[in-house]
Write an enzyme that holds these catalytic residues in place. Structure first.
Site, mmCIF file in Angstrom:
data_model
loop_
_atom_site.group_PDB
_atom_site.id
_atom_site.type_symbol
_atom_site.label_atom_id
_atom_site.label_comp_id
_atom_site.label_asym_id
_atom_site.label_seq_id
_atom_site.Cartn_x
_atom_site.Cartn_y
_atom_site.Cartn_z
ATOM 1 N N CYS A 205 38.208 39.440 37.899
ATOM 2 C CA CYS A 205 37.970 39.283 36.540
ATOM 3 C C CYS A 205 36.716 38.326 36.508
ATOM 4 O O CYS A 205 35.793 38.622 36.719
ATOM 5 C CB CYS A 205 39.379 39.015 35.495
ATOM 6 S SG CYS A 205 39.258 38.699 34.272
ATOM 7 N N ASP B 82 37.133 49.750 30.857
ATOM 8 C CA ASP B 82 37.576 48.400 30.794
ATOM 9 C C ASP B 82 37.397 47.948 29.483
ATOM 10 O O ASP B 82 36.131 48.138 28.457
ATOM 11 C CB ASP B 82 36.875 47.848 31.699
ATOM 12 C CG ASP B 82 37.686 46.551 32.049
ATOM 13 O OD1 ASP B 82 37.337 45.593 30.943
ATOM 14 O OD2 ASP B 82 37.371 45.890 33.037
ATOM 15 N N HIS C 17 41.132 48.151 33.286
ATOM 16 C CA HIS C 17 40.243 46.094 33.735
ATOM 17 C C HIS C 17 41.803 46.043 34.547
ATOM 18 O O HIS C 17 42.704 46.273 34.271
ATOM 19 C CB HIS C 17 39.826 45.478 32.562
ATOM 20 C CG HIS C 17 39.711 43.978 33.475
ATOM 21 N ND1 HIS C 17 38.451 43.640 33.390
ATOM 22 C CD2 HIS C 17 40.211 42.875 33.324
ATOM 23 C CE1 HIS C 17 38.592 42.698 33.821
ATOM 24 N NE2 HIS C 17 39.371 41.720 33.843
#
Length: 172
Positions: free
Chosen positions: A59, A106, A139
């Site tokens: 991330c 995502d 994600h």
């Protein structure tokens, strides 16, 4: 080594409200980590005798990997997992082989951004790179805790982890 690039500020938690993520990002700049990275690299090379050093980030950390692969000559390779592309969408001349892992579903990193990154890498990058999108994933899928893994996602999680290790083994 897991450096504190936030310099004591709180890290993002999966339980946080994603609506506040952009505000959180404003106080943490993935391109302002060079001093901390240099200290760590000096320690690894001088105190530990490391000859080849790679970096992995998830991330925000994936964005930090992207930054380091653009700038730091001491690293040999990197793996950026669902790195926040918008920080570096205009920079694609990587210094080192880099593997980018993304999730098809995502909510924070749209596939259009991934496609644009691939186009820019193809135009500007002179080192080995790979961009891989894992179908049906969201994600954070590669670093899910065991209790959070949906059985249908397990093959992709295992594949992502294996791909990451294979990339590191290839260049380190």
């Amino acid at each position: 080594i897991c450096p504190d690039f936030f310099v004591g500020q709180e890290a993002w938690k999966p339980s946080n409200d994603w609506a506040s993520f952009d505000d959180w990002l404003k106080t943490r700049n993935a391109s302002k980590i060079d001093i901390e990275a240099d200290v760590i690299l000096k320690y690894l090379s001088e105190q530990c005798g490391a000859k080849k050093i790679g970096v992995i980030g998830f991330c925000w950390g994936g964005a930090a990997v992207h930054h380091l692969m653009l700038k730091n000559p001491l690293l040999k390779t990197g793996v950026s997992l669902y790195g926040v592309i918008k920080f570096f969408e205009d920079r694609s001349s990587l210094l080192h082989p880099t593997f980018f892992i993304f999730a098809e579903k995502d909510d924070y990193i749209p596939l259009e951004q991934v496609t644009l990154l691939e186009q820019k890498l193809k135009q500007n990058c002179k080192v080995d790179y790979e961009v891989k999108i894992y179908p049906g994933q969201t994600h954070g899928f590669v670093h899910r805790k065991r209790e959070d893994i949906n059985p249908q996602d397990k093959p992709y999680i295992e594949e992502g982890r294996k791909d990451m290790i294979n990339w590191l083994n290839k260049y380190l």
